[in-house]
Design an enzyme around this catalytic site. Structure first.
Site, PDB file in Angstrom:
ATOM      1  N   LEU A  34      55.075  98.861 -62.123  1.00  0.00           N
ATOM      2  CA  LEU A  34      55.977  98.569 -61.151  1.00  0.00           C
ATOM      3  C   LEU A  34      54.864  97.757 -59.793  1.00  0.00           C
ATOM      4  O   LEU A  34      55.354  97.506 -58.672  1.00  0.00           O
ATOM      5  CB  LEU A  34      56.173  99.983 -60.314  1.00  0.00           C
ATOM      6  CG  LEU A  34      56.998 100.792 -61.329  1.00  0.00           C
ATOM      7  CD1 LEU A  34      57.575 102.135 -60.646  1.00  0.00           C
ATOM      8  CD2 LEU A  34      58.232  99.740 -61.458  1.00  0.00           C
ATOM      9  N   ARG A  35      53.814  97.430 -60.288  1.00  0.00           N
ATOM     10  CA  ARG A  35      53.115  96.269 -59.363  1.00  0.00           C
ATOM     11  C   ARG A  35      52.710  96.937 -57.895  1.00  0.00           C
ATOM     12  O   ARG A  35      52.255  96.233 -57.141  1.00  0.00           O
ATOM     13  CB  ARG A  35      53.877  95.208 -59.345  1.00  0.00           C
ATOM     14  CG  ARG A  35      53.969  94.605 -60.545  1.00  0.00           C
ATOM     15  CD  ARG A  35      52.861  94.289 -61.631  1.00  0.00           C
ATOM     16  NE  ARG A  35      53.325  93.482 -62.678  1.00  0.00           N
ATOM     17  CZ  ARG A  35      52.757  93.320 -63.663  1.00  0.00           C
ATOM     18  NH1 ARG A  35      51.765  94.078 -63.799  1.00  0.00           N
ATOM     19  NH2 ARG A  35      53.334  92.750 -64.863  1.00  0.00           N
TER      20      ARG A  35
ATOM     21  N   ASN B 251      47.774  99.746 -63.879  1.00  0.00           N
ATOM     22  CA  ASN B 251      46.930  98.393 -63.698  1.00  0.00           C
ATOM     23  C   ASN B 251      47.375  97.625 -62.471  1.00  0.00           C
ATOM     24  O   ASN B 251      47.852  96.439 -62.383  1.00  0.00           O
ATOM     25  CB  ASN B 251      46.890  97.306 -64.946  1.00  0.00           C
ATOM     26  CG  ASN B 251      48.411  97.092 -65.466  1.00  0.00           C
ATOM     27  OD1 ASN B 251      49.294  97.846 -64.991  1.00  0.00           O
ATOM     28  ND2 ASN B 251      48.421  95.923 -65.991  1.00  0.00           N
TER      29      ASN B 251
ATOM     30  N   HIS C 235      53.450 100.032 -77.516  1.00  0.00           N
ATOM     31  CA  HIS C 235      53.810  98.816 -77.790  1.00  0.00           C
ATOM     32  C   HIS C 235      53.456  98.500 -79.271  1.00  0.00           C
ATOM     33  O   HIS C 235      52.729  97.338 -79.558  1.00  0.00           O
ATOM     34  CB  HIS C 235      53.756  97.641 -76.892  1.00  0.00           C
ATOM     35  CG  HIS C 235      52.377  97.719 -76.363  1.00  0.00           C
ATOM     36  ND1 HIS C 235      51.085  97.504 -77.066  1.00  0.00           N
ATOM     37  CD2 HIS C 235      51.936  97.282 -74.888  1.00  0.00           C
ATOM     38  CE1 HIS C 235      50.045  97.631 -76.173  1.00  0.00           C
ATOM     39  NE2 HIS C 235      50.635  97.529 -74.780  1.00  0.00           N
TER      40      HIS C 235
ATOM     41  N   ASP D  18      58.217  98.221 -71.469  1.00  0.00           N
ATOM     42  CA  ASP D  18      57.076  97.615 -71.171  1.00  0.00           C
ATOM     43  C   ASP D  18      57.377  96.534 -70.075  1.00  0.00           C
ATOM     44  O   ASP D  18      56.830  95.321 -69.905  1.00  0.00           O
ATOM     45  CB  ASP D  18      56.082  96.728 -72.177  1.00  0.00           C
ATOM     46  CG  ASP D  18      54.887  96.344 -72.096  1.00  0.00           C
ATOM     47  OD1 ASP D  18      54.153  95.987 -72.759  1.00  0.00           O
ATOM     48  OD2 ASP D  18      54.279  96.744 -70.813  1.00  0.00           O
TER      49      ASP D  18
ATOM     50  N   HIS E 147      56.684  89.415 -63.341  1.00  0.00           N
ATOM     51  CA  HIS E 147      55.649  88.455 -62.863  1.00  0.00           C
ATOM     52  C   HIS E 147      56.701  87.350 -62.106  1.00  0.00           C
ATOM     53  O   HIS E 147      57.807  87.154 -62.496  1.00  0.00           O
ATOM     54  CB  HIS E 147      55.129  87.676 -64.076  1.00  0.00           C
ATOM     55  CG  HIS E 147      53.985  88.453 -64.622  1.00  0.00           C
ATOM     56  ND1 HIS E 147      52.681  88.702 -64.035  1.00  0.00           N
ATOM     57  CD2 HIS E 147      53.859  88.986 -65.883  1.00  0.00           C
ATOM     58  CE1 HIS E 147      52.039  89.527 -64.828  1.00  0.00           C
ATOM     59  NE2 HIS E 147      52.835  89.864 -65.884  1.00  0.00           N
TER      60      HIS E 147
END
Lengths: 434, 308, 178
Positions: A66-67, A97, A235, A308, A312
């Site tokens: 979700l950044r 991350n 994944h 996943d 971007h």
């Protein structure tokens, strides 16, 4: 406040249910499921006619990015959870991350707070296994669990140090929190841009040998087996990976696995135009691997489907292929893409719901994955006939990096209910109030 | 026949007819470089931009001379490509150039697929790929084929051995495509870690031993080896490489008597090619360079004027 | 409906070429410094024949060059179908030479304009003369031949073709009504 959902076909693997039923929700909980529930008054009730649709336990996407914090220009918890409900998901787990990495309780709590403010899908943070995802020092698992993390993962990176991974698996197991492993031998994959094979040879792009994936899966399974603990493989994309997991399960190892829709829909041939919307890790593989993934889903080797979702922006994607970031979004296409498995007779609808709701709930040990009376009313309504064409500009997500632009699908979520509230609806008619 | 393409990005899907047309045109243009006044007015007023993200003297100079001999205006741009130092994006650079109305853009870049981005984006400009990563280097292969045709009369039926770091070589790939289309058989040779996966599916034979590969060869193409550039330190040393893969006067005896030795340049004397061979009667390395100018003139000529 | 009319046969062509050869020698007072440049395709073979006839008279060969004018055409980039590029072969310097350009048909004059531009890149001729087998009129530039085989007034709806044995297997001049 009551919500009556009438006439839908309810498919709930947790109760072995596949029947036309009415479903009554009261105060956010499932009150009753019966062949017919009368629309009588008494309490204020909203009624939605769901004839010709399918009701399932709310779908759960256990692998998203979700950044937020740090890369809000790509996605935020708000926009991500909106994209989730638009895709039919009532719960999502988001990876660590971020910037800074979610390796301490403040970030975990922040994400939970953002999710609450957004008030869309339930968001369960996954915290990092190691500080800053550097793979050298473990994070405070107990504290993170206490803060609300439902799993631990350095996803985006592998934990290369086997000794650290061993400790992580043992410690996490003792605390009852799952570890999700991103399997990649970074020495083998270094510099790689796509699957190593004929296509990479033709395109002159450095390949990532598939050994980079299954070597680490074998390692993680060996560690879990040795210490009698569990591990969840993220994944999965190759024939060899599926085979190794299948054999481990036969031996009784506590391993679970997930795959993403792009691994059973696309092959590395899609990269011939050097389109960065097909670039991700693990990379798209060969047709033979696509078949193996489908087989793995069919025979239960692969327990879950997770998108996943990796947003971007143009800055990361509209560049030379080598410089493009890995990752594609998936929340708003995952269900429709996965329904193709039902079309192709790889899975029954019920089995698909297991992969997308029942099992993710079980692996993450979160509520959901069931429509049992008394459980929270997290419900996904699917119109299996609904035809639509993917137009990235119409996504709720902030990002547009999808491989499905222009693709025609049949089957889509039309109503998403979280805790009894309608969070997403594309039904042409409103609820009736009685 | 009509030359239909807007861009020249790679030889993979070029037909025999197209290659023949290019080589025929290049042959006719070769004479212009022998005149006292090495210029014809054909591309007068056309603007040709050399957009080089990777350093290169010979290819860039070859294109520049080719453009100028056709009376075009040639402009050289050396852009930096460091992904660490984020400069202007490729797309921004392309749009900026587009605003200056060039006719043809020649691009060299270390990333495969980079010229394809320009070709898709710029509708009015022709793009020539002067080398994109390890992907393709079509103009090199075309000039190689021009040289082979000159020396042997035809390409059909010849055995061509390509020796070196095949995995990282765009010259190898373009030549495999071009030579196969023209009916030659290609034998690849290199150390195991420099042979890309499944390349035999391209209809070539693969060898790790040099004497096998060049056995009875009509053409031997030596590729430049750059061990310092090996990403994963794959090959142990220059010494060992030269021992196994250098084209020496001894080794060359395995090929046909009338063998022709080629190299895209610049050569590493004593590493992949013995000085005696490089300077000797078998070598056409310098003819390749001469033909390079004529070949590039031919491509500019065929692309100019654009599509009607 | 296309109708072809043969307006000159093999004998007629040969007689014209003989006369042109003699006129060239007369005008230039002999062969000194004389070179013949034939314009591709037909001009080359006509040039060869004229060269042979001159050699028969003067008992010496005339230097012969081949000129492809494609690169100098004013319409080379705008034509939908780019004409095939042939080889130019002028193996001698043109400085101070009397250059006789040979072509089969002169029409608008643009081919000859292109040819003269090309010749200037090969040196500085003393003079340039033009010999054509057929002059069909309709000039668009102020260019005239010095030596003409036959004047053939034509309309713009006609196509005048010189067929030669070396290319088409037969010597004849044909008018096609298009």
């Amino acid at each position: 406040m009551r919500l009556l959902l009438k006439g839908g076909r309810i498919i709930d693997p947790s109760q072995n249910m596949d029947a036309r039923r009415d479903l009554l929700i009261e105060d956010g909980t499932i009150l009753e499921i019966a062949e017919t529930i009368p629309e009588k008054g008494g309490q204020k009730t909203a009624v939605i006619d769901l004839t010709d649709t399918i009701l399932t336990p709310g779908l759960i996407d256990m692998h998203t990015h979700l950044r937020e914090p740090g890369e809000e220009y790509k996605e935020t918890v708000q926009t991500g959870s909106e994209a989730a409900v638009a895709g039919g998901f009532t719960s999502i787990a988001c990876m660590a991350n971020t910037v800074p990495v979610n390796d301490n309780r403040s970030v975990t709590e922040f994400i939970k707070k953002q999710a609450q403010t957004a008030g869309m899908a339930r968001v369960y943070p996954v915290a990092a296994v190691s500080k800053d995802e550097k793979g050298t020092i473990l994070t405070e698992f107990a504290d993170l669990k206490d803060a609300g993390a439902v799993a631990l993962s350095d996803d985006g990176n592998p934990v290369m140090d086997s000794s650290l991974m061993r400790n992580a698996l043992e410690y996490a197991f003792s605390l009852g929190i799952p570890v999700i492993s991103h399997c990649e031998d970074t020495n083998l994959s270094a510099g790689g841009q796509m699957n190593e094979g004929y296509t990479s040879t033709e395109l002159g792009l450095q390949g990532i040998p598939n050994t980079a994936e299954h070597i680490m899966i074998a390692r993680d399974i060996a560690l879990a087996e040795f210490s009698h603990v569990s591990v969840h493989i993220a994944h999965v994309s190759t024939t060899e990976s599926v085979r190794i997991i299948r054999e481990a399960k036969k031996r009784g190892v506590r391993v679970t696995a997930e795959t993403a829709p792009h691994y059973f829909i696309f092959t590395d041939e899609s990269l011939r135009e050097f389109s960065t919307n097909f670039k991700m890790y693990p990379p798209l593989r060969k047709q033979e691997d696509v078949e193996a993934i489908k087989e793995g889903l069919k025979d239960g080797t692969i327990d879950a489907i997770a998108s996943d979702h990796a947003p971007h922006s143009s800055i990361e994607k509209d560049v030379e292929f080598e410089y493009a970031a890995n990752g594609i979004i998936g929340l708003e296409t995952s269900l429709s893409a996965s329904l193709t498995l039902v079309e192709e007779d790889v899975l029954s609808l019920s089995q698909l719901i297991e992969k997308m709701s029942t099992n993710p709930a079980g692996i993450l040990k979160i509520p959901g994955g069931t429509l049992r009376v008394g459980s929270k009313a997290d419900i996904t309504v699917i119109d299996p006939q609904k035809k639509w064409t993917v137009k990235a500009d119409e996504f709720r997500s902030k990002s547009r990096n999808t491989p499905f632009e222009g693709r025609k699908f049949q089957g889509r979520a039309v109503l998403t209910i979280v805790g009894g509230s309608v969070k997403y609806s594309s039904l042409p008619f409103p609820a009736r109030n009685i | 026949m009509k030359f239909e393409r807007k861009d020249i990005l790679g030889l993979k899907d070029f037909s025999r007819n197209e290659i023949d047309l290019i080589l025929d045109t290049a042959e006719s243009l070769k004479e212009v470089s022998t005149r006292k006044i090495k210029k014809v007015p054909t591309l007068r007023g056309k603007t040709v931009i050399n957009l080089f993200y990777e350093p290169s003297t010979r290819t860039r100079t070859s294109f520049e001379i080719a453009a100028k001999r056709l009376s075009a205006d040639a402009v050289n741009i050396t852009a930096s490509t460091s992904s660490v130092v984020k400069g202007e994006t490729l797309i921004d650079t392309a749009r900026n150039l587009e605003s200056m109305n060039p006719d043809i853009i020649i691009m060299r870049h270390s990333a495969a697929g980079a010229p394809h981005i320009l070709a898709r984006l710029l509708k009015q400009q022709s793009i020539i790929n002067a080398g994109d990563g390890a992907h393709e280097h079509p103009t090199q292969s075309l000039l190689d084929m021009m040289t082979i045709r000159e020396k042997k009369g035809t390409i059909e039926g010849l055995k061509v051995a390509i020796v070196g770091d095949i995995a990282h070589s765009r010259v190898a790939r373009s030549n495999i495509y071009g030579l196969s289309t023209m009916g030659a058989t290609v034998a690849l040779c290199g150390p195991a870690m420099m042979i890309p996966k499944e390349i035999d599916k391209m209809g070539v034979t693969v060898h790790n031993r040099m004497d096998e590969a060049i056995d009875d060869a009509d053409i031997i193409m030596m590729l430049r080896i750059q061990l310092e550039r090996q990403k994963n330190n794959s090959f142990p040393s220059v010494r060992e490489y030269a021992k196994l893969y250098c084209l020496t006067p001894d080794r060359i005896k395995m090929a046909k008597k009338a063998v022709t030795v080629m190299h895209p340049g610049p050569i590493n004397r004593g590493v992949e090619i013995d000085p005696e061979i490089a300077d000797g009667p078998y070598s056409v390395i310098l003819e390749q360079v001469t033909n390079g100018v004529a070949l590039r003139m031919a491509l500019l000529y065929l692309l100019a004027g654009g599509k009607q | 409906m296309t109708k072809n009319k043969v307006v000159m046969d093999a004998e007629g062509i040969d007689r014209s070429l003989t006369r042109i050869a003699h006129e060239i020698l007369e005008e230039n007072k002999g062969m000194e410094d004389l070179v013949i440049i034939g314009i591709r395709e037909e001009g080359v073979f006509l040039g060869q024949r004229i060269g042979k006839k001159i050699a028969t008279v003067e008992k010496t060969d005339v230097p012969l060059g081949i000129l492809d004018i494609t690169l100098y055409r004013d319409d080379v980039l705008s034509k939908v179908k780019k004409p095939k590029l042939g080889k130019t072969d002028i193996p001698f310097c043109l400085d101070n030479k009397k250059v006789v350009l040979i072509d089969d048909v002169i029409f608008t004059g643009r081919t000859i304009r292109a040819a003269m531009d090309a010749l200037m890149d090969f040196g500085r001729p003393m003079l340039i003369q033009l010999a054509v087998l057929i002059d069909r009129g309709h000039r668009e530039l102020p260019i005239q031949p010095n030596f003409v085989g036959n004047s053939l007034p034509s309309s713009l709806w006609e196509k005048v073709s010189v067929n030669l044995v070396e290319i088409k297997g037969i010597d004849e001049v044909v008018i096609e009504y298009i």
